[in-house]
Write a protein that holds these residues in place. Structure first.
Motif, PDB file in Angstrom:
ATOM      1  N   GLY A 263       0.809  -1.227   0.000  1.00 40.08           N
ATOM      2  CA  GLY A 263       0.000   0.000   0.000  1.00 40.08           C
ATOM      3  C   GLY A 263       0.832   1.262   0.000  1.00 40.08           C
ATOM      4  O   GLY A 263       0.522   2.234   0.683  1.00 40.08           O
TER       5      GLY A 263
ATOM      6  N   LEU B  20       8.460   8.953  -7.388  1.00 43.20           N
ATOM      7  CA  LEU B  20       7.005   8.898  -7.213  1.00 43.20           C
ATOM      8  C   LEU B  20       6.277   8.924  -8.547  1.00 43.20           C
ATOM      9  O   LEU B  20       5.288   8.223  -8.747  1.00 43.20           O
ATOM     10  CB  LEU B  20       6.542  10.083  -6.357  1.00 43.20           C
ATOM     11  CG  LEU B  20       6.889   9.992  -4.878  1.00 43.20           C
ATOM     12  CD1 LEU B  20       6.531  11.293  -4.173  1.00 43.20           C
ATOM     13  CD2 LEU B  20       6.151   8.826  -4.232  1.00 43.20           C
TER      14      LEU B  20
ATOM     15  N   GLY C 209       5.744   0.170  -9.569  1.00 40.31           N
ATOM     16  CA  GLY C 209       6.597   0.953  -8.675  1.00 40.31           C
ATOM     17  C   GLY C 209       7.979   0.366  -8.485  1.00 40.31           C
ATOM     18  O   GLY C 209       8.515  -0.342  -9.349  1.00 40.31           O
TER      19      GLY C 209
ATOM     20  N   VAL D  29      -3.599  -5.600   0.302  1.00 37.70           N
ATOM     21  CA  VAL D  29      -2.930  -6.210   1.460  1.00 37.70           C
ATOM     22  C   VAL D  29      -1.652  -5.427   1.762  1.00 37.70           C
ATOM     23  O   VAL D  29      -0.771  -5.309   0.903  1.00 37.70           O
ATOM     24  CB  VAL D  29      -2.582  -7.693   1.175  1.00 37.70           C
ATOM     25  CG1 VAL D  29      -1.894  -8.322   2.390  1.00 37.70           C
ATOM     26  CG2 VAL D  29      -3.833  -8.475   0.803  1.00 37.70           C
TER      27      VAL D  29
ATOM     28  N   ALA E 244       9.144  16.286   3.282  1.00 35.42           N
ATOM     29  CA  ALA E 244       8.449  16.966   2.187  1.00 35.42           C
ATOM     30  C   ALA E 244       8.841  16.296   0.884  1.00 35.42           C
ATOM     31  O   ALA E 244       9.878  15.647   0.801  1.00 35.42           O
ATOM     32  CB  ALA E 244       8.856  18.436   2.163  1.00 35.42           C
TER      33      ALA E 244
ATOM     34  N   HIS F 285      15.906   0.724   1.806  1.00 28.96           N
ATOM     35  CA  HIS F 285      17.038   1.637   1.742  1.00 28.96           C
ATOM     36  C   HIS F 285      18.331   0.850   1.933  1.00 28.96           C
ATOM     37  O   HIS F 285      18.394  -0.036   2.785  1.00 28.96           O
ATOM     38  CB  HIS F 285      16.919   2.703   2.836  1.00 28.96           C
ATOM     39  CG  HIS F 285      15.625   3.472   2.779  1.00 28.96           C
ATOM     40  ND1 HIS F 285      14.579   3.234   3.637  1.00 28.96           N
ATOM     41  CD2 HIS F 285      15.221   4.454   1.956  1.00 28.96           C
ATOM     42  CE1 HIS F 285      13.579   4.052   3.344  1.00 28.96           C
ATOM     43  NE2 HIS F 285      13.940   4.798   2.326  1.00 28.96           N
TER      44      HIS F 285
ATOM     45  N   PRO G  48       7.280   6.695   1.977  1.00 29.26           N
ATOM     46  CA  PRO G  48       7.187   8.108   2.380  1.00 29.26           C
ATOM     47  C   PRO G  48       6.584   8.282   3.777  1.00 29.26           C
ATOM     48  O   PRO G  48       6.946   9.208   4.502  1.00 29.26           O
ATOM     49  CB  PRO G  48       6.268   8.721   1.303  1.00 29.26           C
ATOM     50  CG  PRO G  48       6.497   7.864   0.093  1.00 29.26           C
ATOM     51  CD  PRO G  48       6.698   6.468   0.633  1.00 29.26           C
TER      52      PRO G  48
ATOM     53  N   SER H  12      12.961  -4.628  -1.887  1.00 28.77           N
ATOM     54  CA  SER H  12      12.585  -4.899  -0.493  1.00 28.77           C
ATOM     55  C   SER H  12      12.500  -6.408  -0.259  1.00 28.77           C
ATOM     56  O   SER H  12      12.371  -7.196  -1.203  1.00 28.77           O
ATOM     57  CB  SER H  12      11.231  -4.258  -0.172  1.00 28.77           C
ATOM     58  OG  SER H  12      10.194  -4.974  -0.807  1.00 28.77           O
TER      59      SER H  12
HETATM   60  C1  LIG Z   1      14.912   9.396   1.539  1.00 27.80           C
HETATM   61  C2  LIG Z   1      14.031   9.294   0.334  1.00 27.80           C
HETATM   62  C3  LIG Z   1      13.216  10.367   0.004  1.00 27.80           C
HETATM   63  C4  LIG Z   1      12.407  10.300  -1.138  1.00 27.80           C
HETATM   64  N1  LIG Z   1      11.698  11.407  -1.497  1.00 27.80           N
HETATM   65  C5  LIG Z   1      11.083  11.409  -2.714  1.00 27.80           C
HETATM   66  C6  LIG Z   1      10.503  12.599  -3.230  1.00 27.80           C
HETATM   67  O1  LIG Z   1      10.511  13.644  -2.575  1.00 27.80           O
HETATM   68  N2  LIG Z   1       9.935  12.542  -4.472  1.00 27.80           N
HETATM   69  C7  LIG Z   1       9.926  11.402  -5.235  1.00 27.80           C
HETATM   70  O2  LIG Z   1       9.439  11.428  -6.375  1.00 27.80           O
HETATM   71  N3  LIG Z   1      10.430  10.252  -4.747  1.00 27.80           N
HETATM   72  C8  LIG Z   1      11.011  10.234  -3.520  1.00 27.80           C
HETATM   73  N4  LIG Z   1      11.569   9.076  -3.047  1.00 27.80           N
HETATM   74  C9  LIG Z   1      11.282   7.811  -3.777  1.00 27.80           C
HETATM   75  C10 LIG Z   1       9.943   7.219  -3.270  1.00 27.80           C
HETATM   76  O3  LIG Z   1      10.098   6.859  -1.912  1.00 27.80           O
HETATM   77  C11 LIG Z   1       9.573   5.991  -4.113  1.00 27.80           C
HETATM   78  O4  LIG Z   1       9.447   6.389  -5.467  1.00 27.80           O
HETATM   79  C12 LIG Z   1       8.233   5.388  -3.693  1.00 27.80           C
HETATM   80  O5  LIG Z   1       8.151   5.210  -2.297  1.00 27.80           O
HETATM   81  C13 LIG Z   1       8.022   4.039  -4.384  1.00 27.80           C
HETATM   82  O6  LIG Z   1       6.708   3.629  -4.109  1.00 27.80           O
HETATM   83  P1  LIG Z   1       6.303   2.079  -4.059  1.00 27.80           P
HETATM   84  O7  LIG Z   1       4.863   2.053  -3.718  1.00 27.80           O
HETATM   85  O8  LIG Z   1       6.748   1.414  -5.286  1.00 27.80           O
HETATM   86  O9  LIG Z   1       7.175   1.457  -2.880  1.00 27.80           O
HETATM   87  P2  LIG Z   1       7.170   1.722  -1.306  1.00 27.80           P
HETATM   88  O10 LIG Z   1       6.987   3.161  -1.001  1.00 27.80           O
HETATM   89  O11 LIG Z   1       8.407   1.045  -0.815  1.00 27.80           O
HETATM   90  O12 LIG Z   1       5.879   0.945  -0.775  1.00 27.80           O
HETATM   91  C14 LIG Z   1       5.823  -0.460  -0.762  1.00 27.80           C
HETATM   92  C15 LIG Z   1       4.746  -0.894   0.213  1.00 27.80           C
HETATM   93  O13 LIG Z   1       4.625  -2.319   0.167  1.00 27.80           O
HETATM   94  C16 LIG Z   1       4.548  -2.828   1.495  1.00 27.80           C
HETATM   95  N5  LIG Z   1       5.012  -4.217   1.469  1.00 27.80           N
HETATM   96  C17 LIG Z   1       6.275  -4.663   1.247  1.00 27.80           C
HETATM   97  N6  LIG Z   1       6.303  -6.009   1.276  1.00 27.80           N
HETATM   98  C18 LIG Z   1       5.030  -6.420   1.511  1.00 27.80           C
HETATM   99  C19 LIG Z   1       4.419  -7.700   1.638  1.00 27.80           C
HETATM  100  N7  LIG Z   1       5.123  -8.833   1.503  1.00 27.80           N
HETATM  101  N8  LIG Z   1       3.095  -7.765   1.889  1.00 27.80           N
HETATM  102  C20 LIG Z   1       2.353  -6.633   2.011  1.00 27.80           C
HETATM  103  N9  LIG Z   1       2.882  -5.395   1.898  1.00 27.80           N
HETATM  104  C21 LIG Z   1       4.207  -5.283   1.638  1.00 27.80           C
HETATM  105  C22 LIG Z   1       5.425  -1.881   2.294  1.00 27.80           C
HETATM  106  O14 LIG Z   1       5.122  -1.940   3.681  1.00 27.80           O
HETATM  107  C23 LIG Z   1       5.055  -0.538   1.662  1.00 27.80           C
HETATM  108  O15 LIG Z   1       3.913   0.020   2.271  1.00 27.80           O
HETATM  109  C24 LIG Z   1      12.375   9.110  -1.930  1.00 27.80           C
HETATM  110  C25 LIG Z   1      13.168   8.017  -1.574  1.00 27.80           C
HETATM  111  C26 LIG Z   1      14.014   8.111  -0.475  1.00 27.80           C
HETATM  112  C27 LIG Z   1      14.899   6.952  -0.163  1.00 27.80           C
END
Ligand SMILES: Cc1cc2nc3c(=O)[nH]c(=O)nc-3n(C[C@H](O)[C@H](O)[C@H](O)COP(=O)(O)OP(=O)(O)OC[C@H]3O[C@@H](n4cnc5c(N)ncnc54)[C@H](O)[C@@H]3O)c2cc1C
Ligand code: SF4
Length: 353
Positions: A11, A327, A319, A32, A49, A118, A42, A278
């Motif tokens: 999520g 993002l 993602g 889930v 921010a 990370h 985030p 991850s």
């Molecule tokens: C320090 C930092 C700052 C950032 N700031 C920015 C910004 O300002 N602007 C920008 O564009 N990007 C930013 N990013 C990048 C941004 O964080 C990512 O692009 C974004 O979070 C990716 O989204 P995602 O949903 O793919 O993954 P994630 O954000 O990692 O979300 C994955 C989700 O899946 C869940 N999950 C994992 N495994 C399981 C499982 N087996 N079962 C159920 N749930 C599970 C996790 O708990 C999590 O909620 C930043 C990154 C870092 C490291």
């Protein structure tokens, strides 16, 4: 609607956008998330921010969460995990565990949006003293401080006079096997540099980079702005080591523009750690039989021409589970995966004539 439900695993930004797409198209969703809160990295890593507008992360992510929570087609399972997946598309039987109970959920298609972790700068190949020196922190530690509304030198609690960022920690590094560029850390470091200068205008802030990779609109919205309006210094150099002299951490390396060694005392050093798949991403790949591409992220079938379809029928990825992503990438992939999953369950539930 008679078509089967679609499951989204994860999520974060990608999973939330996929979920929104599914419910807005009128399909039934099972989302889930293994943490107790939606919002992904985030929210769980307390980003202050977001780029490029510096919008408060909590406010921005709440908009994404609100678009899904409360929708009559959304069945959201927090603090839940996937124990097993049986069957094949369009008849998956997924065992979901929540609060010590397990339930088999039948879905027609699955979107994996389990994101990234990370990079841990304590690995043996790293010489930056993250676990030795209080004043060596990561981008994430800095986000947490900035979210609290301040920025201090951890060892003293006083405002620092000098802060530097070391780029590409855990990325673009053959020695540790992480050859990829993590895409976001140049932009995020620049954003944090602006936030620090905003709080502490007298503080000298330096970014040590191999080469700056800020994409698209981040060039003028962040990189030029940091230099022209906030006087952040960007120095091209390779940092080989962080040591300590007295109370001060010392950054050692080579200024690659001037071609000479450098040794700079700093109050705070921020490591721009990159992204790795991850644990959840690797676990879901194994459980669903999804192949990994050569760097170890979930593979899609046609590169840039199809960023969300995996080789397993009815299973899509969105993602940062499929590679380093900001993002914009993650949310775009979430929308694309929703459309493909809805089209898949619709196609496979049509009566054959
Ligand atoms: C320090 C930092 C700052 C950032 N700031 C920015 C910004 O300002 N602007 C920008 O564009 N990007 C930013 N990013 C990048 C941004 O964080 C990512 O692009 C974004 O979070 C990716 O989204 P995602 O949903 O793919 O993954 P994630 O954000 O990692 O979300 C994955 C989700 O899946 C869940 N999950 C994992 N495994 C399981 C499982 N087996 N079962 C159920 N749930 C599970 C996790 O708990 C999590 O909620 C930043 C990154 C870092 C490291
Ligand atoms: S985005 Fe910048 S800091 Fe991050 S890996 Fe790529 S070049 Fe290095």
């Amino acid at each position: 609607m008679s078509e089967k439900r679609i499951m989204v695993i994860g999520g974060g930004p990608a999973g939330l956008e996929a979920s929104r797409g599914i419910v807005e198209l009128g399909y039934e969703l099972v989302l889930v998330e293994h943490l107790e809160e939606l919002g992904g990295s985030p929210i769980s890593a307390d980003y202050a921010a977001l780029t490029p507008d510096m919008e408060d992360t909590g406010v921005a992510m709440a908009r994404m969460v609100d678009a899904v929570v409360g929708n009559e087609n959304a069945d959201i399972r927090l603090s839940s995990s996937i124990a097993s997946v049986e069957g094949s598309a369009p008849n998956f039987r997924v065992t979901v565990e929540s609060g010590g109970e397990s339930e088999v959920v039948e879905v027609g298609s699955i979107i994996v949006a389990t994101g990234f972790k990370h990079f841990d700068p304590g690995r043996e190949t790293q010489r930056y003293g993250y676990y030795e020196f209080d004043d060596v922190i990561t981008l994430i530690d800095a986000e947490r401080m900035l979210k609290g509304g301040g920025f201090v030198r951890p060892s003293t609690g006083e405002p620092p006079k000098t802060v530097c960022f070391i780029q590409c920690v855990g990325s673009r590094d053959r020695q540790i096997g992480n050859q990829w560029c993590s895409k976001v850390c140049c932009g995020v470091a620049t954003k944090e540099a602006i936030e620090i200068k905003h709080l502490l205008p007298e503080c000298r802030v330096i970014v040590f980079y191999i080469d700056m990779r800020v994409y698209g609109f981040w060039e003028d919205q962040l990189y030029w702005k940091a230099q022209e309006e906030h006087h952040v210094n960007f120095i091209r150099g390779i940092i080989s080591e962080v040591t300590k002299r007295g109370d001060t951490v010392v950054v050692k390396g080579e200024d690659t523009t001037m071609g000479r060694p450098m040794e700079v005392p700093m109050d705070v050093v921020i490591l721009s750690v990159g992204m790795e798949p991850s644990d959840g991403t690797l676990a879901m790949a194994e459980m669903l039989g999804l192949p990994l591409e050569c760097h170890g992220w979930i593979e899609t079938i046609d590169g840039a021409l199809n960023t969300v379809q995996t080789p397993v029928d009815g299973v899509f990825v969105a993602g940062a589970a499929a590679g380093p992503a900001d993002l914009e990438d993650s949310i775009s992939m979430g929308g694309a995966a929703a459309l493909k999953a809805c089209s898949f369950v619709r196609r496979t539930s049509l009566p054959t004539i």
